[in-house]
Motif scaffolding. Structure first.
Motif, PDB file in Angstrom:
ATOM      1  N   SER A  16       1.191  -1.449  -0.091  1.00 38.84           N
ATOM      2  CA  SER A  16      -0.671   0.085   0.206  1.00 38.84           C
ATOM      3  C   SER A  16       0.737   0.936   0.724  1.00 38.84           C
ATOM      4  CB  SER A  16      -0.934  -0.115   1.663  1.00 38.84           C
ATOM      5  OG  SER A  16      -1.701  -0.985   1.149  1.00 38.84           O
ATOM      6  N   VAL A  17       1.836   0.981  -0.071  1.00 33.53           N
ATOM      7  CA  VAL A  17       2.519   2.117  -0.193  1.00 33.53           C
ATOM      8  C   VAL A  17       2.987   2.679  -1.898  1.00 33.53           C
ATOM      9  CG1 VAL A  17       5.509   3.108   0.770  1.00 33.53           C
ATOM     10  CG2 VAL A  17       3.760   2.152   2.236  1.00 33.53           C
ATOM     11  N   GLY A  18       2.958   3.684  -1.898  1.00 30.75           N
ATOM     12  CA  GLY A  18       3.044   4.040  -3.182  1.00 30.75           C
ATOM     13  C   GLY A  18       5.323   4.019  -3.724  1.00 30.75           C
ATOM     14  N   VAL A  19       5.138   3.045  -4.619  1.00 33.70           N
ATOM     15  CA  VAL A  19       7.056   3.613  -4.486  1.00 33.70           C
ATOM     16  C   VAL A  19       7.417   4.097  -6.522  1.00 33.70           C
ATOM     17  CG1 VAL A  19       7.386   2.063  -3.016  1.00 33.70           C
ATOM     18  CG2 VAL A  19       6.656   1.269  -5.652  1.00 33.70           C
ATOM     19  N   LEU A  32      10.738  12.484  11.291  1.00 34.94           N
ATOM     20  CA  LEU A  32      10.053  12.652  10.170  1.00 34.94           C
ATOM     21  C   LEU A  32       9.493  13.059   8.402  1.00 34.94           C
ATOM     22  CD1 LEU A  32       6.835  11.090   9.329  1.00 34.94           C
ATOM     23  CD2 LEU A  32       5.788  12.810  10.863  1.00 34.94           C
ATOM     24  N   LEU A  33       9.890  12.216   7.768  1.00 33.06           N
ATOM     25  CA  LEU A  33       9.836  12.925   5.891  1.00 33.06           C
ATOM     26  C   LEU A  33       8.331  12.273   5.789  1.00 33.06           C
ATOM     27  CD1 LEU A  33      13.938  12.562   5.111  1.00 33.06           C
ATOM     28  CD2 LEU A  33      12.195  14.954   5.755  1.00 33.06           C
ATOM     29  N   GLY A  34       7.420  13.634   4.632  1.00 33.28           N
ATOM     30  CA  GLY A  34       6.247  12.944   3.672  1.00 33.28           C
ATOM     31  C   GLY A  34       7.021  13.092   2.648  1.00 33.28           C
ATOM     32  N   GLU A  35       6.092  12.058   1.653  1.00 38.06           N
ATOM     33  CA  GLU A  35       6.231  12.451   0.224  1.00 38.06           C
ATOM     34  C   GLU A  35       4.684  12.075  -0.193  1.00 38.06           C
ATOM     35  OE1 GLU A  35       8.658   8.901  -1.218  1.00 38.06           O
ATOM     36  OE2 GLU A  35       7.845   7.957  -0.932  1.00 38.06           O
ATOM     37  N   VAL A  36       5.027  12.798  -1.386  1.00 33.91           N
ATOM     38  CA  VAL A  36       3.679  12.600  -1.893  1.00 33.91           C
ATOM     39  C   VAL A  36       3.811  12.717  -3.632  1.00 33.91           C
ATOM     40  CG1 VAL A  36       1.477  13.713  -3.216  1.00 33.91           C
ATOM     41  CG2 VAL A  36       2.826  13.875  -0.279  1.00 33.91           C
ATOM     42  N   TYR A  37       3.330  11.647  -3.931  1.00 32.57           N
ATOM     43  CA  TYR A  37       3.666  11.018  -5.585  1.00 32.57           C
ATOM     44  C   TYR A  37       2.209  12.350  -5.894  1.00 32.57           C
ATOM     45  CZ  TYR A  37       6.581   7.759  -5.230  1.00 32.57           C
ATOM     46  OH  TYR A  37       8.310   7.182  -5.437  1.00 32.57           O
ATOM     47  N   VAL A  38       2.630  12.996  -6.868  1.00 31.20           N
ATOM     48  CA  VAL A  38       0.791  13.509  -7.612  1.00 31.20           C
ATOM     49  C   VAL A  38       0.902  14.148  -8.576  1.00 31.20           C
ATOM     50  CG1 VAL A  38       2.785  15.621  -6.018  1.00 31.20           C
ATOM     51  CG2 VAL A  38       0.141  16.072  -6.942  1.00 31.20           C
ATOM     52  N   THR A  39      -0.005  14.671  -9.257  1.00 29.98           N
ATOM     53  CA  THR A  39       0.513  14.834 -10.712  1.00 29.98           C
ATOM     54  C   THR A  39      -1.332  15.432 -11.327  1.00 29.98           C
ATOM     55  OG1 THR A  39      -0.418  12.416 -11.224  1.00 29.98           O
ATOM     56  CG2 THR A  39       1.718  12.550 -11.682  1.00 29.98           C
ATOM     57  N   GLY A  40      -1.782  16.350 -11.649  1.00 32.00           N
ATOM     58  CA  GLY A  40      -2.836  17.175 -11.912  1.00 32.00           C
ATOM     59  C   GLY A  40      -3.239  15.939 -13.366  1.00 32.00           C
ATOM     60  N   SER A  41      -4.002  14.992 -13.106  1.00 31.21           N
ATOM     61  CA  SER A  41      -4.604  14.269 -14.878  1.00 31.21           C
ATOM     62  C   SER A  41      -5.226  13.504 -14.435  1.00 31.21           C
ATOM     63  CB  SER A  41      -3.084  13.213 -14.916  1.00 31.21           C
ATOM     64  OG  SER A  41      -2.927  12.364 -13.418  1.00 31.21           O
ATOM     65  N   GLY A  42      -6.082  13.333 -15.770  1.00 28.84           N
ATOM     66  CA  GLY A  42      -7.027  12.200 -15.422  1.00 28.84           C
ATOM     67  C   GLY A  42      -8.450  12.998 -14.671  1.00 28.84           C
ATOM     68  N   PRO A  56       8.386  11.834  -6.707  1.00 37.22           N
ATOM     69  CA  PRO A  56       7.002  12.850  -5.478  1.00 37.22           C
ATOM     70  C   PRO A  56       7.822  14.127  -5.252  1.00 37.22           C
ATOM     71  CG  PRO A  56       9.009  11.069  -4.710  1.00 37.22           C
ATOM     72  CD  PRO A  56       8.792  11.034  -5.896  1.00 37.22           C
ATOM     73  N   LEU A  57       6.949  14.557  -4.164  1.00 38.38           N
ATOM     74  CA  LEU A  57       7.114  15.832  -3.725  1.00 38.38           C
ATOM     75  C   LEU A  57       7.753  14.952  -2.406  1.00 38.38           C
ATOM     76  CD1 LEU A  57       4.535  18.216  -4.679  1.00 38.38           C
ATOM     77  CD2 LEU A  57       6.487  17.881  -6.331  1.00 38.38           C
ATOM     78  N   THR A  61      -3.020  12.035  -6.060  1.00 42.08           N
ATOM     79  CA  THR A  61      -2.415  11.779  -4.378  1.00 42.08           C
ATOM     80  C   THR A  61      -1.793  10.596  -3.911  1.00 42.08           C
ATOM     81  OG1 THR A  61      -3.983  13.109  -3.475  1.00 42.08           O
ATOM     82  CG2 THR A  61      -2.746  14.221  -4.394  1.00 42.08           C
ATOM     83  N   VAL A  62      -0.849   9.838  -3.890  1.00 46.41           N
ATOM     84  CA  VAL A  62      -0.129   9.178  -3.120  1.00 46.41           C
ATOM     85  C   VAL A  62       0.960   9.427  -1.942  1.00 46.41           C
ATOM     86  CG1 VAL A  62       0.402   7.071  -2.798  1.00 46.41           C
ATOM     87  CG2 VAL A  62      -0.740   7.390  -4.701  1.00 46.41           C
ATOM     88  N   PRO A  63       0.899   9.447  -0.550  1.00 53.41           N
ATOM     89  CA  PRO A  63       1.285   9.914   0.412  1.00 53.41           C
ATOM     90  C   PRO A  63       2.293   9.223   1.057  1.00 53.41           C
ATOM     91  CG  PRO A  63      -0.822   9.957   1.173  1.00 53.41           C
ATOM     92  CD  PRO A  63      -1.130   9.544  -0.223  1.00 53.41           C
ATOM     93  N   ASN A  64       3.119   9.245   1.392  1.00 47.95           N
ATOM     94  CA  ASN A  64       3.539   7.761   1.838  1.00 47.95           C
ATOM     95  C   ASN A  64       4.711   8.986   2.942  1.00 47.95           C
ATOM     96  OD1 ASN A  64       3.324   5.482   0.677  1.00 47.95           O
ATOM     97  ND2 ASN A  64       4.540   6.725  -0.487  1.00 47.95           N
TER      98      ASN A  64
END
Length: 541
Positions: free
Chosen positions: A108-111, A211-221, A291-292, A327-330
């Motif tokens: 369930s983690v976006g990689v 603690l670090l956050g990352e977000v896979y993010v695209t404007g799409s669809g 990711p951001l 958006t997929v955050p980890n």
């Protein structure tokens, strides 16, 4: 700027990294039915010389919207700790197909997030690789794998994406120490959507120290949100009436703003209504959507109480009720090696309001423009009491974005000159890490009636793109690392729209270059293509 596309290409002969007159085949006068296989000038992932093991996690032909599922099992012959883990994707497709977006989760983690090239009738193949070492904690135990790559196959769009993905594990050895990573990588639980927001919870270890956050993010669809950087207010009559072209991705913790970042202005392989602009090489980041990242350590002492805390990803600037953002955050979590419970506080908190101006002209059917300037900043400090003592962390981040978007009546010529800068500085004790990201997109598309073919249009694009970074790490007066990179694209392409494919008379030239200099050495790779075939493959330094 909006349509997607249809083709890509086949490798040319190389000699010492340069296509020479003796070995290079002259390019055709225009695009034909076959093209060079897609490539990028980016360097391969550096790996140690230790033996490695491969684990296949995906093997599938994507022809609909069914996700592919499998189970990852750690390699028995290469048990950790690992020095490096690399994801490698091998893809192939032929026929007619649009570019598609894909995503892989493990546990369930976006990689990994990617887009695909568009095929030629005879078929293309391509490769992508990504350093997955930071996800090592996740890979120590069996995990479910899901890959999504939604696709439509019918009598018109015949291309099936055949995808194989492997993970290569490099154990430790001489000159290959164990990678230093977080103790855990966590997805958000109980995820839900609220308009364009992604909301979920996380229960963190009670001895969290970083603690670090990352977000896979695209404007799409979501219609025009794929082209958010050319949005315009509805009053202008522009065909993408999504308001101002400013977007920003916020991370909120328990309702409090904790991080800000600028999204990258991606262009996929059919972007700007001109598929021939991206054959054979795609725009920067198209095959490896990064990711951001957000340093959330100042909040560590507030969320390590063993209770669930809400994390929200909010995209600033999206019109109310408009979807279209993926958006997929980890969360990457470091823990104290001795203490079972750390403690900490937020000591200072300063977030500036968004400052933005839009100078807008135009009305339906007329020429128009949007000139926009925006800026935002924050400075947040906190500390964590650990077994090594009190560790203070200050995060500073500033965002600036400016753009000039101008179009003629009927959008017969549409131009954009835009730049983005995302500067972050993290001070933790004596260590200072600085990341300066700058992006630019300059060019135009023209869409004019063909002189002799009724109902046909000449489509021309001319674009310059740049993805630059400067990262430094210092410990007191000592420089630990200093690196500059530049991933650039310079291309011009034309074709005739609304005619049979064999009458498009498409032409295009493109030069892509990746340069990197710094304390870890120098890398310089340039690729030039004419009408779909590589004419230059040169390494510098």
């Amino acid at each position: 700027m909006r349509a997607r596309s249809v083709a890509m290409l086949s490798l040319s002969v190389l000699f010492l990294g340069v296509l020479t007159p003796a070995t290079a085949v002259p390019p055709p006068a225009e695009f034909g039915s076959d093209y060079s296989d897609p490539r990028t000038p980016a360097p391969p992932v550096a790996v140690p010389h230790t033996r490695h093991c491969s684990v296949e996690i995906v093997r599938n032909g994507f022809k609909n919207f069914d996700p592919y599922t499998s189970t990852y099992t750690p390699p028995a012959a290469c048990r950790g700790p690992w020095s490096k883990v690399v994801l490698r994707l091998q893809g192939s497709v032929k026929g007619v197909q649009y570019d598609r977006l894909g995503h892989i989760t493990i546990g369930s983690v976006g990689v990994f997030r990617t887009s695909t090239p568009e095929p030629s009738a005879d078929g293309i193949s391509w490769q992508v690789e990504k350093d997955l070492t930071s996800y090592s904690p996740l890979l120590r135990t069996p995990q479910p794998v899901v890959m999504e790559l939604g696709n439509v196959v019918n009598e018109t769009y015949t291309g099936i994406f055949d995808i194989v993905v492997t993970l290569d594990f490099y154990p430790t050895g001489l000159g290959a120490p164990a990678a230093r990573t977080a103790a855990a990588v966590l997805p958000l639980q109980d995820q839900r959507r609220e308009d364009s927001d992604l909301v979920g919870t996380a229960t963190l270890p009670r001895n969290t120290s970083r603690l670090l956050g990352e977000v896979y993010v695209t404007g799409s669809g979501g219609g025009c949100e794929e082209f958010w950087d050319t949005s315009a207010p509805a009053s202008t009559g522009y065909s993408c009436p999504d308001g101002s072209p400013y977007r920003e991705v916020e991370v909120q913790i328990d309702g409090k703003l904790a991080g800000i970042a600028l999204p990258y202005p991606h262009i996929y392989s059919g972007g700007w209504s001109n598929p021939y602009a991206w054959r054979p090489s795609p725009a920067p980041r198209a095959f490896d959507i990064k990711p951001l990242t957000y340093d959330l350590t100042p909040f560590a002492g507030l969320v390590n109480d063993g209770k669930p805390h809400e994390f929200r990803v909010h995209v600033v600037g999206v019109p109310a009720g408009q979807s279209g953002w993926f958006t997929v955050p980890n969360l990457h979590v470091w823990t104290d090696p001795i203490l079972k419970q750390t403690s900490g506080k937020l000591t200072s908190y300063s977030v500036s309001p968004l400052t933005k101006s839009d100078d807008v002209t135009g009305s339906s059917g007329t020429a128009g423009s949007v000139q926009m300037k925006a800026s935002r900043s924050l400075k947040i400090s906190g500390y964590v009491d650990t077994s090594a003592g009190r560790i203070p962390t200050t995060v500073e981040r500033s965002l600036t974005n400016s753009s000039v978007h101008v179009w003629e009546a009927g959008e017969s010529r549409d131009s954009l000159e835009a730049s983005w800068r995302d500067l972050s500085t993290v001070t933790s004790g004596l260590r200072v890490d600085r990341t300066d990201l700058t992006y630019s997109k300059n060019g135009y598309i023209s869409f004019l009636p063909h002189a002799t073919i009724p109902d046909a249009y000449d489509v021309i694009t001319d674009l310059d793109l740049a993805d630059r970074s400067h990262t430094t790490s210092r410990l007191g007066p000592v420089t630990l690392a200093d690196r500059r990179t530049a991933d650039t694209y310079d291309g011009r392409a034309s074709w005739i729209y609304n005619v049979p494919r064999d009458q498009r008379h498409a032409t295009g030239t493109q030069t892509v270059r990746y340069r990197s200099t710094g304390t870890d050495g120098c890398y310089d790779h340039t690729l030039t293509a004419v009408n779909g075939y590589y004419t230059k493959d040169r390494y510098g330094c």
